[in-house]
Structure formats: structure tokens, C-alpha cells
Design an enzyme around this catalytic site. Sequence first.
Site, PDB file in Angstrom:
ATOM      1  N   CYS A 142     -17.996  27.843  -9.103  1.00  0.00           N
ATOM      2  CA  CYS A 142     -18.402  29.189  -9.009  1.00  0.00           C
ATOM      3  C   CYS A 142     -19.616  29.482  -8.882  1.00  0.00           C
ATOM      4  CB  CYS A 142     -18.514  29.428 -10.294  1.00  0.00           C
ATOM      5  SG  CYS A 142     -17.290  28.938 -12.002  1.00  0.00           S
ATOM      6  N   ARG A 178     -17.654  30.590  -3.248  1.00  0.00           N
ATOM      7  CA  ARG A 178     -17.001  29.175  -4.200  1.00  0.00           C
ATOM      8  C   ARG A 178     -16.149  29.119  -4.849  1.00  0.00           C
ATOM      9  NH1 ARG A 178     -22.656  27.612  -3.933  1.00  0.00           N
ATOM     10  NH2 ARG A 178     -22.295  27.230  -5.852  1.00  0.00           N
ATOM     11  N   TRP A 187     -13.820  30.355 -10.298  1.00  0.00           N
ATOM     12  CA  TRP A 187     -13.175  28.903 -10.284  1.00  0.00           C
ATOM     13  C   TRP A 187     -12.872  28.690 -11.295  1.00  0.00           C
ATOM     14  CZ3 TRP A 187     -12.336  23.846  -9.985  1.00  0.00           C
ATOM     15  CH2 TRP A 187     -11.224  23.798  -9.008  1.00  0.00           C
ATOM     16  N   ASN A 236     -22.344  28.192 -13.538  1.00  0.00           N
ATOM     17  CA  ASN A 236     -21.616  27.438 -12.770  1.00  0.00           C
ATOM     18  C   ASN A 236     -21.361  25.933 -13.665  1.00  0.00           C
ATOM     19  OD1 ASN A 236     -20.121  26.000 -11.222  1.00  0.00           O
ATOM     20  ND2 ASN A 236     -21.817  26.621  -9.811  1.00  0.00           N
ATOM     21  N   GLY A 237     -20.285  25.120 -13.910  1.00  0.00           N
ATOM     22  CA  GLY A 237     -20.470  23.969 -13.981  1.00  0.00           C
ATOM     23  C   GLY A 237     -19.569  23.279 -15.435  1.00  0.00           C
ATOM     24  N   GLU A 257      -8.062  14.620   9.704  1.00  0.00           N
ATOM     25  CA  GLU A 257      -9.025  15.668   9.381  1.00  0.00           C
ATOM     26  C   GLU A 257      -8.260  16.698   9.814  1.00  0.00           C
ATOM     27  OE1 GLU A 257     -11.458  17.256   7.353  1.00  0.00           O
ATOM     28  OE2 GLU A 257     -11.877  19.080   9.129  1.00  0.00           O
ATOM     29  N   LYS A 315      -7.004  20.188   7.497  1.00  0.00           N
ATOM     30  CA  LYS A 315      -6.869  21.048   7.340  1.00  0.00           C
ATOM     31  C   LYS A 315      -5.764  22.191   7.164  1.00  0.00           C
ATOM     32  CE  LYS A 315     -10.352  21.722   7.771  1.00  0.00           C
ATOM     33  NZ  LYS A 315     -11.623  21.169   7.365  1.00  0.00           N
ATOM     34  N   GLU A 373      -5.006  22.969   3.586  1.00  0.00           N
ATOM     35  CA  GLU A 373      -5.661  23.684   3.129  1.00  0.00           C
ATOM     36  C   GLU A 373      -5.281  25.471   3.339  1.00  0.00           C
ATOM     37  OE1 GLU A 373     -10.249  22.310   2.720  1.00  0.00           O
ATOM     38  OE2 GLU A 373      -9.685  21.998   4.467  1.00  0.00           O
ATOM     39  N   HIS A 406       5.625   2.247   8.863  1.00  0.00           N
ATOM     40  CA  HIS A 406       5.694   1.153   7.479  1.00  0.00           C
ATOM     41  C   HIS A 406       6.200   2.804   7.011  1.00  0.00           C
ATOM     42  CE1 HIS A 406       4.872  -2.486   8.833  1.00  0.00           C
ATOM     43  NE2 HIS A 406       3.319  -1.582   9.799  1.00  0.00           N
ATOM     44  N   LYS A 424     -15.440  25.594  -2.320  1.00  0.00           N
ATOM     45  CA  LYS A 424     -16.445  26.099  -0.636  1.00  0.00           C
ATOM     46  C   LYS A 424     -17.191  24.496  -1.267  1.00  0.00           C
ATOM     47  CE  LYS A 424     -18.033  25.358   3.347  1.00  0.00           C
ATOM     48  NZ  LYS A 424     -17.077  25.045   4.638  1.00  0.00           N
TER      49      LYS A 424
HETATM   50  C1  G6P Z   1     -14.483  21.047  -0.476  1.00  0.00           C
HETATM   51  C2  G6P Z   1     -14.645  21.948   0.948  1.00  0.00           C
HETATM   52  C3  G6P Z   1     -14.257  20.776   1.302  1.00  0.00           C
HETATM   53  C4  G6P Z   1     -15.368  19.766   1.609  1.00  0.00           C
HETATM   54  C5  G6P Z   1     -15.551  18.859   0.666  1.00  0.00           C
HETATM   55  C6  G6P Z   1     -16.420  18.125   0.029  1.00  0.00           C
HETATM   56  O1  G6P Z   1     -13.427  20.783  -0.907  1.00  0.00           O
HETATM   57  O2  G6P Z   1     -13.929  23.172   0.434  1.00  0.00           O
HETATM   58  O3  G6P Z   1     -14.424  21.694   2.849  1.00  0.00           O
HETATM   59  O4  G6P Z   1     -14.806  18.731   2.819  1.00  0.00           O
HETATM   60  O5  G6P Z   1     -15.548  19.611  -0.743  1.00  0.00           O
HETATM   61  O6  G6P Z   1     -18.238  19.169   0.608  1.00  0.00           O
HETATM   62  P1  G6P Z   1     -19.676  18.584   0.623  1.00  0.00           P
HETATM   63  O7  G6P Z   1     -19.925  20.298   0.136  1.00  0.00           O
HETATM   64  O8  G6P Z   1     -19.814  17.724   0.010  1.00  0.00           O
HETATM   65  O9  G6P Z   1     -18.832  17.973   1.977  1.00  0.00           O
END
Ligand code: G6P
Length: 622
Positions: free
Chosen positions: A2, A27, A83, A109-110, A495, A499, A502, A518, A617
Amino acid sequence: MCGIVGYLGERPVMPVLIKGLQRLEYRGYDSSGIAIVGGPTSSTEARANALQLFKRKGKVQDLIDHIGGAKPEGKVGIGHTRWATHGAPNDLNAHPHRSGNGRLALIHNGIIENYHAIKESLIQRGHTFESDTDTEVLVHLIEEILAGGDCDLFKAVRLALSEVDGAYAIAVVDATSPGEVVVARKSSPLVLGIGDGEYFIASDATPIVEYTKNVVYLEDEEVARISLEDGLKILTINNNTVTPVIEALEVEIEAIEKGGYEHFMLKEIHEQPRSIADCLRGRVRLDHGKITMAGIDDHTEMWTQAQRVIIVGCGTSWHAGLVAEYLFEDFARIPVEVEYASEFRYRNPVINKGDIVIAISQSGETADTLAAIRMAKERGAHIFGVCNVVGSSISREADSGAYTHAGPEIGVASTKAFTAQVTVLALLALRVGWLRGEVDSAMLARMMVELQAIPDKIEVLLSQEEKVREIAKAYCQAPNALFLGRGYNFPVALEGALKLKEISYIHAEGYPAAEIKHGPIALIDEDMPIFFVATQDAHYEKVVSNMQEVKARGGRIIAVVTRGDTQAAALANHVIEVPKTADALVPLLSTVPFQLLSYHIAVMLERNVDQPRNLAKSVTVE
Ligand code: G6P
């Protein structure tokens, strides 16, 4: 998670809050709300009813539509973009939450971990609740403490928080005291902007930067009263006085706007030549034949003696950690373990004297990574932070570290932060390798030249965007995808898959290419696109063999190859070329086509690229 925002001052409050929420929307974006106090009412009783509250499920735009023509007035307000953790995303669970008497409004937030027990006892004492959230419990608790008399809002918040377990950044307003906001933090970020006769409150600096560069970062277990009359006062929950330290923000407003791009993610992909150059600046000293990094140079003996490095991170940052494992083994010859922070924090890891824990985090606020470093620190490890957000919790709690200097990353899917992390980690491995006598001058000089050439090589790659778009068009309807690579390109495969899932919601998996035998090979048919990274590095021949295996089973291959390649290219249905570089730096290039590919697929599928469903984020809850 949040985002919270607040304002006290002479500007019209609502636009400041709404703009702040839009800046923080990355966020969390399942619902949002604002509360404004201090409208043009006179009597205390009238003011008690003057909490102007608007909240709505959906995006901030839904809130704006809901507010419609209403013009809530006042000098003080708070806002929240959510969130969901406790309770579905709906109008009732959206913040702000009100006290039973309607006088207080609170944003959070938390997670209040012991909310259930507190709620039960409040219910027994006659409280009733509107929402399913943990947050509402806190505002009722504050209300009850205030009702007991003998204390003001500032004290009531401190007393309430002393009963709470969990993580929080909160802001509370009281309709009967319209010139103040009380805020507090523990394990969730909170920044206060100090203007001329005005104050800003936010989860990060993005809503503040256009108004003032002077900020105070609240520390854990600090509670602040911000008053238009009396200014800022900070106490700890245990009533110790804290002198606010004003710091200067270095972020510019342009950095947090789209600058002509359709999405932040696309802007951030295109920013990589600059962000990597910024990351290298001042660190790669070709003239002196060395790499300088203050975070290492202040602890040279520790790095020379280090027995083991443990890397912790989440999501994309964990992938950068995997690249670092190869880098450290190749250049520094230190044993490395890479751990998901969420697993590491709940294990009983053996940490020996001389172990260094590297925490990688774009935001510097990820709850699991933060908890992991706290645990490792308690057990005697030295914590080295690799963070992007200056002044973030991890960067402040680390014993030493290096910023990635990628600039604000707003798109939820991490792009430029990843390549900047890999760049810093390459510098780190080379610097430590040099200190330990594992890297000689010739090798260092070669790698420095290669590093400096990376920004231009990414420019070359970005100029192939149209080609990547064509490939995206051919595969955007695929229900599944596999990403395969070996060595330095194994994390790139992970990665790439992350991507794609996501932001496009296409199911994708990344594997070391040899592992497909495997299990995953059973999935291969003519409908399954297989994205190979087959650059000409130490694993090239092996990867080509893996491509043969896929080809023999009718799989459709899209290959990222080195410019001029013919052998791997001949096996692929589509090819994307990347310029040649040192093996260790290949991830900086081979990642980029996958970023573009995912972006264009998501756009074609009309996904919300910058705010994909269910994600956030900065994950400030565990
Ligand atoms: C969330 C974001 C990702 C990020 C991860 C770790 O899942 O959507 O993009 O890689 O958190 O975040 P950080 O800020 O610790 O790199």
C-alpha cells in the site's frame, strides 16, 4: 505494498492527495481513499462530523470518479492506495478506516499480526466493525484509549502501538483537532516532506519531490506529531525524544514521469544505457586501472578474509543474486549461496564469523529481505546492501553497501533495476577479486573496457525493438512458454519467464537448458514457444545441443544469439541478435530482448503493463 500520503498546509488538499496517490499507485492499486479534516466548520461538535471521507474499490481513477464534483475542504488530509492483505478489495475494506464515533480516520501500510486478539477484546467491550481489515482494529484501539481521557492523539497512538505486533506505517487524523496528523512507522517506510509552512507525508519520496527536497525519514518505532501550529515532534513509542534529521532528496521530478513513453516500463527499458552508465560513473577508473567502491574500500580486510558470501533477495533481485553467484565464483573465488529471503529468514542458517550477507533489493523495503538481514546481523554477519532507493530501510540498516543509481523505477516489473544490480554486482566481484589477488591487471582492464561498452551495446539492442515486436505478435496468444539458458544465462531465462508471466499473465517457466530432459521436454509441441539464450559463451555448444533436442520434438524456437551467429540461428524460427561481450556481462544484454518481448506481448494482450493484476512494486508485508 500500500501507499500512504498526507498533507498539511495552505494548498487545496484534495489535489495534493490525489496526485500523491497517483504517484504511489504502483505500490498497490486495488482500492483507494482519502479523508480530509478541518473544513470550514466552527463548533467542535460540527467538526466531529466533518471528517470528509471518500473511498472506492479499483484504481485511483475510480476514486476520482466517485468523488465527482464534491470539493472537500480543509488544511489536512490523508490518502491511501491499497494492496489487499486482510479482506477483499472492496469499498468497505478500502482505507481510511474510521473509529466507531467517526472522529478518527487512519491509513495503514503493513499488517497488524495480533489484530484478531485485539479485535475480540474490543468486540467484548462493545466495538463493532465495518470492514474485514486488521487496520480498523487499530483505529478503534486508539479511539478507546482517547476516550479513557488524560491523553491526546499523539500519546494515544503511542499507547495503541505498544499493544500491536506487526508492521506498520500509519497516519491518523482527528476531526476535532483539524491542524494535526500523527504518523508512525515500524518495518514499513514513511517519509515526511518539510516545506515552507506545509508538510507532506508519504510512503516514498515520489509524491513529495515536486513540492520540497527536504525530507525526514522516520525510523522504526518512531511516532511523529505534525502540527500546523507547533511543527514536527518525534518521540519513540517508549517516549524518548528524537531530533528530526532533515535530508536532501536527490530525485528530480522528470525521473518519476513518463516522459513521452506510453508506459513507465517502456521508459525504464529504454533508460538502461543511461542507468548503467550512471552506475559505472566514478567507479570504473580506466585512467587509474581500478574499480573504486566506497562500500568495499572501507572494509578491504573483511572482503579479503571473507570465507563465504550469502546473497538474499526476492523476485527479480533474487535473479540478480544468481548472476552474482557466477560472478563471485569466477572473479573473487568466494563460495556463494543465494537464498530466497523469505526462506532464509525462517531457517536456522549456520552463519560463521567472516560471512558476508549481500541483500539485493530495488526498493530497499521488501519485508522478507529486511527481516533476513536483521536475522543475519543478529548472528554476527556483515550486511552489504545493494539497493536502488536511497535512504531506504535496507540501505540504512546494512553495515555497508553500494547503490545501483538506476533512478526511480515505477513500472511494477523490474527492468532497469535488474541490469543496474547486475552491474554493481559485477563491479563488486571484480573489486573483491582484485583485492584477493584472483583478478590481475590485464583481466581487470579488459572487464572495465567491456563494462564501459555496455550502454552503447544496449542502445544497439534497443534499436531492434521493431523486430522484437514482430516476434511478440507471433507468440502473444501462446498459453505457455519456456525460457532456457545455461551458465550466466540461466538466471536470464528465469528472469525472462518472470517478466512474461508478471505482465502478460502467460504461464512461463525458466529452466537451465539441460534440465528440460528431466521433465519439461514432455511439454514441448508445436504450440509451445521456447525462448533460448544461445549466446557464444562457454556453454554455447551445449546450448546448441539442447536446441537440437527441442527442434527434434517440433518445438518453436526463438533464440537470443550473438551478432553474426549462424549455428544456433539456423535452428531457430526467430532470432534476436545481441552484441558480443565478455561471458560474465552477457546477462546485461541478453535480458533486454526478453524485457521488450514481455512488454509488447502485454500491450498486445491489453494488459495493464505498469500495474499488473495482484502485484505490487514494493512488498512490505511478508
Ligand atoms: C516485487 C516486485 C518485483 C521485485 C520484488 C523484490 O515482487 O514486483 O519486481 O523484484 O518485489 O523487490 P525488491 O524491491 O526487494 O527488489
